[in-house]
Design a protein around this motif. Structure first.
Motif, PDB file in Angstrom:
ATOM      1  N   TYR A  75       0.847  -1.179   0.000  1.00 27.83           N
ATOM      2  CA  TYR A  75       0.000   0.000   0.000  1.00 27.83           C
ATOM      3  C   TYR A  75       0.887   1.235   0.000  1.00 27.83           C
ATOM      4  N   LEU A  76       0.626   2.126  -0.936  1.00 34.78           N
ATOM      5  CA  LEU A  76       1.370   3.380  -1.022  1.00 34.78           C
ATOM      6  C   LEU A  76       0.393   4.546  -1.032  1.00 34.78           C
ATOM      7  N   PHE A  77       0.811   5.623  -0.383  1.00 32.97           N
ATOM      8  CA  PHE A  77      -0.003   6.820  -0.322  1.00 32.97           C
ATOM      9  C   PHE A  77       0.269   7.719  -1.520  1.00 32.97           C
ATOM     10  N   ASN A  78      -0.685   8.584  -1.829  1.00 31.00           N
ATOM     11  CA  ASN A  78      -0.536   9.572  -2.892  1.00 31.00           C
ATOM     12  C   ASN A  78       0.361  10.683  -2.353  1.00 31.00           C
ATOM     13  N   ALA A  79       1.638  10.366  -2.271  1.00 33.78           N
ATOM     14  CA  ALA A  79       2.624  11.269  -1.676  1.00 33.78           C
ATOM     15  C   ALA A  79       3.978  10.954  -2.303  1.00 33.78           C
ATOM     16  N   THR A  80       5.032  11.468  -1.707  1.00 40.68           N
ATOM     17  CA  THR A  80       6.373  11.287  -2.256  1.00 40.68           C
ATOM     18  C   THR A  80       6.969   9.932  -1.862  1.00 40.68           C
ATOM     19  N   ARG A 119       9.753   9.643  -0.303  1.00 46.41           N
ATOM     20  CA  ARG A 119      10.192   9.848   1.077  1.00 46.41           C
ATOM     21  C   ARG A 119       9.048   9.616   2.065  1.00 46.41           C
ATOM     22  N   TYR A 120       7.890  10.221   1.808  1.00 44.19           N
ATOM     23  CA  TYR A 120       6.761  10.058   2.726  1.00 44.19           C
ATOM     24  C   TYR A 120       6.365   8.591   2.839  1.00 44.19           C
ATOM     25  N   ASN A 121       6.337   7.883   1.716  1.00 45.62           N
ATOM     26  CA  ASN A 121       5.950   6.482   1.734  1.00 45.62           C
ATOM     27  C   ASN A 121       6.963   5.596   2.445  1.00 45.62           C
ATOM     28  N   LEU A 122       8.158   6.087   2.617  1.00 41.95           N
ATOM     29  CA  LEU A 122       9.160   5.370   3.407  1.00 41.95           C
ATOM     30  C   LEU A 122       9.070   5.747   4.886  1.00 41.95           C
ATOM     31  N   GLU A 123       8.943   7.025   5.163  1.00 42.70           N
ATOM     32  CA  GLU A 123       8.990   7.503   6.542  1.00 42.70           C
ATOM     33  C   GLU A 123       7.663   7.329   7.293  1.00 42.70           C
ATOM     34  N   LEU A 124       6.557   7.514   6.621  1.00 42.65           N
ATOM     35  CA  LEU A 124       5.226   7.406   7.242  1.00 42.65           C
ATOM     36  C   LEU A 124       5.145   8.159   8.573  1.00 42.65           C
ATOM     37  N   GLY A 125       5.571   9.423   8.543  1.00 39.42           N
ATOM     38  CA  GLY A 125       5.459  10.270   9.714  1.00 39.42           C
ATOM     39  C   GLY A 125       6.640  10.215  10.667  1.00 39.42           C
ATOM     40  N   GLN A 126       7.539   9.278  10.467  1.00 41.23           N
ATOM     41  CA  GLN A 126       8.760   9.239  11.267  1.00 41.23           C
ATOM     42  C   GLN A 126       9.832  10.003  10.503  1.00 41.23           C
ATOM     43  N   HIS A 127      10.998  10.183  11.107  1.00 44.04           N
ATOM     44  CA  HIS A 127      12.074  10.861  10.407  1.00 44.04           C
ATOM     45  C   HIS A 127      13.292   9.960  10.308  1.00 44.04           C
ATOM     46  N   PHE A 128      13.846   9.888   9.105  1.00 45.79           N
ATOM     47  CA  PHE A 128      15.076   9.141   8.854  1.00 45.79           C
ATOM     48  C   PHE A 128      15.995  10.037   8.039  1.00 45.79           C
ATOM     49  N   THR A 129      17.292   9.874   8.224  1.00 41.99           N
ATOM     50  CA  THR A 129      18.242  10.662   7.451  1.00 41.99           C
ATOM     51  C   THR A 129      18.250  10.177   6.008  1.00 41.99           C
ATOM     52  N   ASP A 130      18.749  11.028   5.125  1.00 41.63           N
ATOM     53  CA  ASP A 130      18.867  10.619   3.727  1.00 41.63           C
ATOM     54  C   ASP A 130      19.780   9.404   3.587  1.00 41.63           C
ATOM     55  N   GLU A 131      20.801   9.315   4.416  1.00 41.01           N
ATOM     56  CA  GLU A 131      21.713   8.163   4.361  1.00 41.01           C
ATOM     57  C   GLU A 131      21.010   6.881   4.782  1.00 41.01           C
ATOM     58  N   GLU A 132      20.169   6.948   5.819  1.00 40.66           N
ATOM     59  CA  GLU A 132      19.406   5.770   6.245  1.00 40.66           C
ATOM     60  C   GLU A 132      18.448   5.333   5.143  1.00 40.66           C
ATOM     61  N   ILE A 133      17.799   6.304   4.518  1.00 41.34           N
ATOM     62  CA  ILE A 133      16.865   6.002   3.436  1.00 41.34           C
ATOM     63  C   ILE A 133      17.609   5.400   2.252  1.00 41.34           C
ATOM     64  N   LYS A 134      18.725   5.998   1.887  1.00 43.85           N
ATOM     65  CA  LYS A 134      19.501   5.481   0.763  1.00 43.85           C
ATOM     66  C   LYS A 134      19.959   4.044   1.037  1.00 43.85           C
ATOM     67  N   SER A 135      20.420   3.772   2.229  1.00 45.25           N
ATOM     68  CA  SER A 135      20.870   2.427   2.586  1.00 45.25           C
ATOM     69  C   SER A 135      19.737   1.414   2.463  1.00 45.25           C
ATOM     70  N   ALA A 136      18.556   1.768   2.959  1.00 45.01           N
ATOM     71  CA  ALA A 136      17.403   0.866   2.869  1.00 45.01           C
ATOM     72  C   ALA A 136      17.001   0.651   1.409  1.00 45.01           C
ATOM     73  N   LEU A 151      13.989  11.573  -3.904  1.00 50.39           N
ATOM     74  CA  LEU A 151      13.122  11.121  -2.810  1.00 50.39           C
ATOM     75  C   LEU A 151      11.841  11.939  -2.692  1.00 50.39           C
ATOM     76  N   ASP A 152      11.842  13.137  -3.238  1.00 52.36           N
ATOM     77  CA  ASP A 152      10.677  14.007  -3.126  1.00 52.36           C
ATOM     78  C   ASP A 152       9.759  13.942  -4.346  1.00 52.36           C
ATOM     79  N   THR A 153       9.909  12.890  -5.134  1.00 54.36           N
ATOM     80  CA  THR A 153       9.051  12.675  -6.300  1.00 54.36           C
ATOM     81  C   THR A 153       7.747  12.017  -5.858  1.00 54.36           C
ATOM     82  N   PRO A 154       6.596  12.583  -6.256  1.00 51.39           N
ATOM     83  CA  PRO A 154       5.315  11.951  -5.938  1.00 51.39           C
ATOM     84  C   PRO A 154       5.174  10.617  -6.675  1.00 51.39           C
ATOM     85  N   VAL A 155       4.525   9.648  -6.027  1.00 54.30           N
ATOM     86  CA  VAL A 155       4.343   8.329  -6.644  1.00 54.30           C
ATOM     87  C   VAL A 155       2.931   8.113  -7.171  1.00 54.30           C
TER      88      VAL A 155
END
Length: 156
Positions: A33-38, A40-57, A74-78
């Motif tokens: 399930y993905l939200f009509n958002a970026t 980044r948002y679909n990865l973080e879901l209201g939490q905060h992660f660094t760009d490095e953590e996101i890139k690693s995942a 990361l800021d591209t809407p899906v």
């Protein structure tokens, strides 16, 4: 209700509260399930992660090369439900979302079914090579290329 032992970090799950249990387990099925958002948002879901953590995942989920080519990265809407992504890209995004949360147990139910064989093998191997997590793959396809990396295979 079961007999025997089922433990996470030497703690019987019957003795864990629901919050502790949820903080250790991630379930990913074949329909992410993905939200009509970026991205980044679909990865973080209201939490905060660094760009490095996101890139690693995203690298572990074999999606970073794709995301890095997007116009806004990361800021591209899906789009609604991830309409701008393929089925395999949606699954990889869900896998990366789980990896970001540092869970100890991954229940992956047909979570690579939309990937081509090479992509599925790569993602499976990336997960199987993670030393600090336990993975339960539920799949209709067992790839001979990584069969020896599983501790146990149950066929029904």
């Amino acid at each position: 209700d079961y007999t025997g032992d089922l433990q996470i970090d030497q703690t019987e799950i019957k003795n864990m509260d629901n919050n502790a249990l949820r903080s250790n387990i991630v379930y990913i099925d074949q329909t992410a399930y993905l939200f009509n958002a970026t991205v980044r948002y679909n990865l973080e879901l209201g939490q905060h992660f660094t760009d490095e953590e996101i890139k690693s995942a995203l690298e572990k989920a074999d999606l970073w090369d794709f995301v890095s080519t997007l116009p806004q990265k990361l800021d591209t809407p899906v789009g609604e439900g991830g309409a701008s992504l393929s089925g395999g890209q949606k699954q990889r995004l869900a896998l990366a979302r789980g990896l970001l949360r540092n869970r100890k147990l991954f229940l992956l139910d047909e979570s690579t079914s939309s990937l081509d064989k090479a992509g599925a093998i790569k993602v499976e191997n990336d997960f199987l090579n993670q030393p600090k997590i336990t993975i339960v793959f539920v799949s209709h396809q067992l790839h001979e290329e990584n069969k020896d990396k599983f501790d146990q295979i149950i066929t029904v």
